[in-house]
Design a protein around this motif. Structure first.
Motif, PDB file in Angstrom:
ATOM      1  N   GLN A 133       2.747  34.812 -20.965  1.00 20.63           N
ATOM      2  CA  GLN A 133       2.180  36.260 -20.782  1.00 20.63           C
ATOM      3  C   GLN A 133       0.879  35.952 -19.745  1.00 20.63           C
ATOM      4  O   GLN A 133       0.176  35.093 -19.760  1.00 20.63           O
ATOM      5  N   SER A 134       0.849  36.984 -19.291  1.00 19.46           N
ATOM      6  CA  SER A 134      -0.364  37.064 -18.254  1.00 19.46           C
ATOM      7  C   SER A 134      -1.500  38.171 -18.912  1.00 19.46           C
ATOM      8  O   SER A 134      -1.181  39.196 -19.121  1.00 19.46           O
ATOM      9  N   SER A 135      -2.730  37.464 -18.932  1.00 22.01           N
ATOM     10  CA  SER A 135      -4.041  38.343 -19.498  1.00 22.01           C
ATOM     11  C   SER A 135      -5.026  38.032 -18.530  1.00 22.01           C
ATOM     12  O   SER A 135      -5.651  36.762 -18.214  1.00 22.01           O
ATOM     13  N   SER A 136      -5.491  39.027 -17.612  1.00 11.00           N
ATOM     14  CA  SER A 136      -6.599  38.941 -16.857  1.00 11.00           C
ATOM     15  C   SER A 136      -6.410  37.806 -15.829  1.00 11.00           C
ATOM     16  O   SER A 136      -7.150  37.209 -15.585  1.00 11.00           O
ATOM     17  N   GLY A 137      -4.875  37.804 -15.459  1.00  8.97           N
ATOM     18  CA  GLY A 137      -4.733  36.594 -14.485  1.00  8.97           C
ATOM     19  C   GLY A 137      -4.180  35.309 -14.941  1.00  8.97           C
ATOM     20  O   GLY A 137      -4.198  34.278 -14.266  1.00  8.97           O
ATOM     21  N   LEU A 138      -4.764  35.163 -16.334  1.00  6.01           N
ATOM     22  CA  LEU A 138      -4.417  34.072 -16.925  1.00  6.01           C
ATOM     23  C   LEU A 138      -2.791  33.940 -17.593  1.00  6.01           C
ATOM     24  O   LEU A 138      -2.781  34.741 -18.571  1.00  6.01           O
ATOM     25  N   TYR A 139      -2.129  32.992 -17.346  1.00  2.00           N
ATOM     26  CA  TYR A 139      -0.743  32.904 -17.718  1.00  2.00           C
ATOM     27  C   TYR A 139      -0.913  31.908 -19.061  1.00  2.00           C
ATOM     28  O   TYR A 139      -1.548  30.850 -18.932  1.00  2.00           O
ATOM     29  N   THR A 140      -0.303  32.372 -20.088  1.00  3.82           N
ATOM     30  CA  THR A 140      -0.512  31.730 -21.274  1.00  3.82           C
ATOM     31  C   THR A 140       0.664  31.318 -22.061  1.00  3.82           C
ATOM     32  O   THR A 140       1.777  32.064 -22.025  1.00  3.82           O
ATOM     33  N   LEU A 141       0.723  30.152 -22.804  1.00  2.00           N
ATOM     34  CA  LEU A 141       1.784  29.832 -23.531  1.00  2.00           C
ATOM     35  C   LEU A 141       1.285  29.513 -25.044  1.00  2.00           C
ATOM     36  O   LEU A 141       0.111  29.705 -25.200  1.00  2.00           O
ATOM     37  N   SER A 142       2.223  29.469 -26.020  1.00  3.74           N
ATOM     38  CA  SER A 142       1.942  29.083 -27.255  1.00  3.74           C
ATOM     39  C   SER A 142       2.789  28.024 -28.096  1.00  3.74           C
ATOM     40  O   SER A 142       3.629  27.812 -27.418  1.00  3.74           O
ATOM     41  N   THR A 143       2.402  27.248 -29.218  1.00  6.91           N
ATOM     42  CA  THR A 143       3.155  26.479 -29.981  1.00  6.91           C
ATOM     43  C   THR A 143       4.457  27.187 -30.191  1.00  6.91           C
ATOM     44  O   THR A 143       5.622  26.675 -30.159  1.00  6.91           O
ATOM     45  N   SER A 144       4.372  28.365 -30.482  1.00  5.92           N
ATOM     46  CA  SER A 144       5.695  28.983 -30.998  1.00  5.92           C
ATOM     47  C   SER A 144       6.488  29.246 -29.760  1.00  5.92           C
ATOM     48  O   SER A 144       8.088  29.141 -29.861  1.00  5.92           O
ATOM     49  N   LYS A 145       6.093  29.592 -28.636  1.00 10.86           N
ATOM     50  CA  LYS A 145       6.827  29.876 -27.307  1.00 10.86           C
ATOM     51  C   LYS A 145       7.382  28.469 -27.089  1.00 10.86           C
ATOM     52  O   LYS A 145       8.562  28.314 -26.641  1.00 10.86           O
ATOM     53  N   LEU A 146       6.783  27.418 -27.096  1.00  8.32           N
ATOM     54  CA  LEU A 146       7.308  26.049 -26.855  1.00  8.32           C
ATOM     55  C   LEU A 146       8.535  25.807 -27.664  1.00  8.32           C
ATOM     56  O   LEU A 146       9.507  25.024 -27.331  1.00  8.32           O
ATOM     57  N   ASN A 147       8.272  25.961 -29.081  1.00  9.91           N
ATOM     58  CA  ASN A 147       9.352  25.674 -30.132  1.00  9.91           C
ATOM     59  C   ASN A 147      10.517  26.253 -29.553  1.00  9.91           C
ATOM     60  O   ASN A 147      11.621  25.843 -29.908  1.00  9.91           O
ATOM     61  N   ARG A 148      10.719  27.555 -29.175  1.00 10.60           N
ATOM     62  CA  ARG A 148      11.770  28.240 -28.668  1.00 10.60           C
ATOM     63  C   ARG A 148      12.498  27.590 -27.261  1.00 10.60           C
ATOM     64  O   ARG A 148      13.597  28.292 -26.857  1.00 10.60           O
ATOM     65  N   VAL A 149      11.741  26.634 -26.488  1.00 12.24           N
ATOM     66  CA  VAL A 149      12.314  26.350 -25.304  1.00 12.24           C
ATOM     67  C   VAL A 149      13.713  25.504 -25.827  1.00 12.24           C
ATOM     68  O   VAL A 149      13.752  24.815 -26.593  1.00 12.24           O
ATOM     69  N   GLU A 150      14.721  25.906 -24.708  1.00 11.00           N
ATOM     70  CA  GLU A 150      15.959  25.283 -25.031  1.00 11.00           C
ATOM     71  C   GLU A 150      16.416  24.558 -23.884  1.00 11.00           C
ATOM     72  O   GLU A 150      16.085  24.411 -22.797  1.00 11.00           O
TER      73      GLU A 150
END
Length: 456
Positions: A133-150
């Motif tokens: 996600q992009s927030s004020s020009g900063l793209y961010t990840l989270s533990t839940s997003k990483l968990n879903r990487v396939e």
């Protein structure tokens, strides 16, 4: 390939966050090495400047890094740096990590070196860019997003063969890239030395605020809207020039944008970047064929042409003397280095007479034509090497670099073992941060399986 299986990251790894640095974390008694975003590159760690943090009872056991852990950068201002990661090899005893780094701890089903190579490959990068996600020009990840990487998981023995094959090939590509990068640095040093020689004997100096035709102003943040008034992207600033073709359609009218429309001779400066080397970089605005405004990620400098030529300002702004001042003043927040108007106004640089400035500009522009040819050749070589590396990694993680062996224990069998190992572990105490959830054993991969499509 036979013996492989499609898995999610949480099937084969435990994913967790780190420690937020607060006032109570000021190192006093129980201080320990504290890794930050700045320490983590893509496949490498920079441990020359490791901070310390105060830990409290029980935290060292919870957060201590283990050999084989993968440290993933949670956020960055540059999309191509999202999720860059490096494996922890135990270089420092009892090290922990900040909350802007996500720790991925492999289970017995995945080789740590395989995981590091896979994670920094196009196979994973494409997924991360889709879900960040992009927030004020900063793209961010989270533990839940990483968990879903396939990804497709080979047998453990095949993982190790892939690592061995890749290390041999990548070492050759890295050596070629190092040679091209060294040549590119030499071109840069020639330009720097040429400008420095022009400024020998120039005693007059000025601060940026002394040569302004109007005060510095920040741009405005606008959302994207089809058909809206054009606004530059941060990527428009390139090597001392501003590429007016790098823009998006903004959600504002021409009247709203009017105070921020650029004109020939404006000098735009990047307010922030995930790289210290790029924050504060400037670009000169040339001929403006179609109106375009500048965004909140830039600061506009409108020089007094009676005191400083815009072309001269562009040249001297990229000099080592000015870069040193900018980098020493920049401040970092959540992995993004930033500068502000007050910092920039205080930047000092040599200021010869207008006539001398024009002579310097003319000679430097003449030199630039030759340097540009050499610079282009070096960059083309680097791009070719990067393309080869990406193609090699993609092929490796699709099963095309080493042969399969029917005697290898299949990935599906490894996953059954992981489920059993997790079930046998003592139940962890509940914490505010959620960790990887227990997942069912995934199905075995077949040649007809489609590429994984992560859940956004």
């Amino acid at each position: 390939p036979a013996g492989w299986a499609w898995v999610r990251l949480d099937h084969v790894c435990d994913v967790s966050g780190g420690i937020q640095k607060q006032g109570k974390r000021r190192p006093v008694k129980n201080k320990f090495p504290f890794l930050r975003v700045a320490n983590v590159g893509r496949g490498s760690l920079a441990l020359g400047d490791v901070h310390q943090v105060e830990l409290f009872e029980g935290e060292l056991d919870r957060f201590r890094l283990q050999v084989g852990d993968l440290l993933v950068v949670e956020g960055n201002g540059s999309p191509d740096q999202i999720g860059r990661a490096a494996m922890w090899r135990g270089a420092i005893k009892d090290a922990v990590h900040q909350n802007h780094l996500i720790k991925v701890r492999p289970t017995s089903a995945i080789d740590p070196q395989f995981l590091e190579l896979l994670w920094n490959s196009p196979n994973i990068s494409a997924q991360l860019m889709r879900v960040a996600q992009s927030s004020s020009g900063l793209y961010t990840l989270s533990t839940s997003k990483l968990n879903r990487v396939e990804f497709a998981l080979p047998p453990l023995a095949e993982q190790q063969r892939i690592v061995e094959a890749l290390e041999e090939q990548l070492s050759r590509l890295d050596a070629a890239a190092a040679s091209a990068a060294q040549a590119l640095r030499r071109v840069g040093r020639l330009k720097t030395a040429s400008l420095a020689s022009e400024l020998v004997g120039v005693s007059q100096r000025a601060r940026l605020k002394d040569v302004l035709a109007s005060p510095l102003i920040n741009g405005r943040s606008v959302k994207t809207m089809e058909g809206g008034f054009p606004v530059l992207r941060l990527t428009a600033i390139k090597e001392g020039i501003t590429d007016l073709g790098e823009f998006k359609a903004g959600a504002w009218s021409a009247e709203d944008a009017r105070p921020f429309v650029v004109t020939k001779g404006d000098f735009l400066i990047a307010r922030g970047n995930g790289s210290l080397k790029l924050v504060g970089k400037g670009g000169l605005v040339g001929e403006v064929r179609s109106p375009v405004a500048f965004p909140d990620t830039m600061i506009r400098v409108r020089p007094d042409v009676g005191a400083v030529l815009p072309q001269y300002l562009s040249l001297v702004w990229g000099s080592p003397e000015v870069r040193k001042q900018i980098e020493s003043r920049a401040r970092t927040t959540a992995g993004i280095y930033k500068v502000n108007q007050r910092m920039l106004e205080a930047i000092e640089f040599p200021l010869p007479s207008i006539e001398r400035q024009q002579e310097i500009v003319d000679r430097q522009e003449s030199n630039e034509s030759a340097l540009k040819v050499a610079r282009t050749a070096c960059r083309n070589a680097l791009r070719r090497g990067d393309s080869l590396k990406r193609a090699l990694l993609r092929k490796a993680f699709e099963g095309g670099v080493v042969p399969q062996d029917s005697f290898d224990t299949s990935a599906a069998d490894l996953l059954v073992r992981v489920v059993a190992e997790r079930a046998a572990q003592p139940k962890a105490k509940r914490t505010r941060r959620t960790t990887a959830k227990k997942a069912a054993v995934p199905r075995a991969a077949t040649p007809a399986d489609p590429a994984p499509q992560p859940t956004p």
